[in-house]
Design a protein around this motif. Structure first.
Motif, PDB file in Angstrom:
ATOM      1  N   LEU A 113      -1.554  -7.094   4.183  1.00  0.00           N
ATOM      2  CA  LEU A 113      -1.718  -8.000   3.052  1.00  0.00           C
ATOM      3  C   LEU A 113      -0.386  -8.603   2.621  1.00  0.00           C
ATOM      4  O   LEU A 113      -0.343  -9.720   2.125  1.00  0.00           O
ATOM      5  CB  LEU A 113      -2.344  -7.274   1.868  1.00  0.00           C
ATOM      6  CG  LEU A 113      -3.843  -7.094   1.893  1.00  0.00           C
ATOM      7  CD1 LEU A 113      -4.286  -6.252   0.699  1.00  0.00           C
ATOM      8  CD2 LEU A 113      -4.553  -8.412   1.903  1.00  0.00           C
ATOM      9  N   ALA A 114       0.703  -7.876   2.824  1.00  0.00           N
ATOM     10  CA  ALA A 114       2.012  -8.376   2.422  1.00  0.00           C
ATOM     11  C   ALA A 114       2.403  -9.613   3.214  1.00  0.00           C
ATOM     12  O   ALA A 114       3.278 -10.355   2.799  1.00  0.00           O
ATOM     13  CB  ALA A 114       3.072  -7.297   2.594  1.00  0.00           C
TER      14      ALA A 114
ATOM     15  N   SER B 126      -6.095 -10.475  -5.336  1.00  0.00           N
ATOM     16  CA  SER B 126      -6.372  -9.670  -6.531  1.00  0.00           C
ATOM     17  C   SER B 126      -6.829 -10.515  -7.718  1.00  0.00           C
ATOM     18  O   SER B 126      -7.158  -9.960  -8.762  1.00  0.00           O
ATOM     19  CB  SER B 126      -5.141  -8.844  -6.907  1.00  0.00           C
ATOM     20  OG  SER B 126      -4.069  -9.697  -7.229  1.00  0.00           O
TER      21      SER B 126
ATOM     22  N   ARG C 280      -1.305 -11.584  -1.402  1.00  0.00           N
ATOM     23  CA  ARG C 280      -1.686 -10.383  -2.159  1.00  0.00           C
ATOM     24  C   ARG C 280      -2.162 -10.758  -3.565  1.00  0.00           C
ATOM     25  O   ARG C 280      -3.199 -10.299  -4.014  1.00  0.00           O
ATOM     26  CB  ARG C 280      -0.526  -9.411  -2.246  1.00  0.00           C
ATOM     27  CG  ARG C 280      -0.882  -8.178  -3.072  1.00  0.00           C
ATOM     28  CD  ARG C 280       0.224  -7.206  -3.169  1.00  0.00           C
ATOM     29  NE  ARG C 280       0.449  -6.611  -1.865  1.00  0.00           N
ATOM     30  CZ  ARG C 280       1.438  -5.825  -1.581  1.00  0.00           C
ATOM     31  NH1 ARG C 280       2.334  -5.544  -2.493  1.00  0.00           N
ATOM     32  NH2 ARG C 280       1.586  -5.312  -0.383  1.00  0.00           N
ATOM     33  N   GLU C 281      -1.401 -11.621  -4.264  1.00  0.00           N
ATOM     34  CA  GLU C 281      -1.798 -11.994  -5.621  1.00  0.00           C
ATOM     35  C   GLU C 281      -3.079 -12.818  -5.612  1.00  0.00           C
ATOM     36  O   GLU C 281      -3.899 -12.721  -6.520  1.00  0.00           O
ATOM     37  CB  GLU C 281      -0.666 -12.738  -6.351  1.00  0.00           C
ATOM     38  CG  GLU C 281      -0.299 -14.091  -5.765  1.00  0.00           C
ATOM     39  CD  GLU C 281       0.589 -14.019  -4.519  1.00  0.00           C
ATOM     40  OE1 GLU C 281       0.743 -15.062  -3.875  1.00  0.00           O
ATOM     41  OE2 GLU C 281       1.106 -12.956  -4.183  1.00  0.00           O
TER      42      GLU C 281
ATOM     43  N   ARG D   2      -1.921  -2.477   3.361  1.00  0.00           N
ATOM     44  CA  ARG D   2      -0.974  -3.070   2.402  1.00  0.00           C
ATOM     45  C   ARG D   2       0.075  -3.912   3.106  1.00  0.00           C
ATOM     46  O   ARG D   2       0.449  -4.974   2.645  1.00  0.00           O
ATOM     47  CB  ARG D   2      -0.283  -1.981   1.600  1.00  0.00           C
ATOM     48  CG  ARG D   2      -1.092  -1.551   0.456  1.00  0.00           C
ATOM     49  CD  ARG D   2      -0.316  -0.641  -0.424  1.00  0.00           C
ATOM     50  NE  ARG D   2      -1.285  -0.140  -1.354  1.00  0.00           N
ATOM     51  CZ  ARG D   2      -1.024   0.214  -2.562  1.00  0.00           C
ATOM     52  NH1 ARG D   2       0.195   0.184  -2.990  1.00  0.00           N
ATOM     53  NH2 ARG D   2      -1.966   0.625  -3.354  1.00  0.00           N
TER      54      ARG D   2
END
Length: 152
Positions: A30-31, A39, A35-36, A27
């Motif tokens: 990915l930050a 997904s 990230r968006e 996480r």
């Protein structure tokens, strides 16, 4: 190997090692960005998350097989001669989450990336290149899959 490429390899290896050892979670990795975009459930949503609709470019080459016998491990490469390439995104149109990879390209580095992707079915692979001034360019190549990589 030139010094810039060596520094990129060292930093990505260090990030992978930190994740593998549990010091850094996936996480947190990915930050660092996207990230968006990761997904997103459709190609249009993923493109919007990485910056919008790109213009077609003949300066981007996608290297992938025309026919992949096993969709679980398809070798894919992208070579960009677009001046000022700063990021390369690889998207797989028909995968459940189209964005497969983001590569940050250091200044004055030859923009050539490679990896292995999972393709669930025959699909288009889209390479998007972002320049230092924020412009987007893309290329598309179809790859046919005889045995799906997502359980099919």
């Amino acid at each position: 190997m030139n010094p810039t490429r060596r520094s990129v390899l060292k930093s990505t290896s260090a990030l992978g090692l930190l994740v593998a050892c549990g010091v850094l979670t996936t996480r947190q990795a990915l930050a660092a960005g996207g990230r968006e975009a990761f997904s997103a459930k459709s190609l249009a949503d993923a493109l919007a998350a990485v910056g919008g609709t790109p213009a077609d470019s003949k300066e981007i080459t996608i290297i992938s097989p025309d026919i992949a016998e096993n969709g679980a491990v398809v070798p894919v490469g992208v070579n960009s001669t677009v001046p000022g390439t700063s990021e390369i995104y690889i998207l797989v149109e028909k995968n459940p989450n189209p964005l497969a990879a983001i590569f940050k390209i250091p200044e004055d580095t030859h923009a050539n990336v490679q990896g292995r992707l999972k393709l669930g079915q025959s699909t288009n692979i889209v390479a998007v290149v972002k320049t230092a001034d924020g412009k987007l360019y893309s290329a598309t190549k179809e790859t046919k899959v005889t045995l799906g990589g997502c359980g099919g």
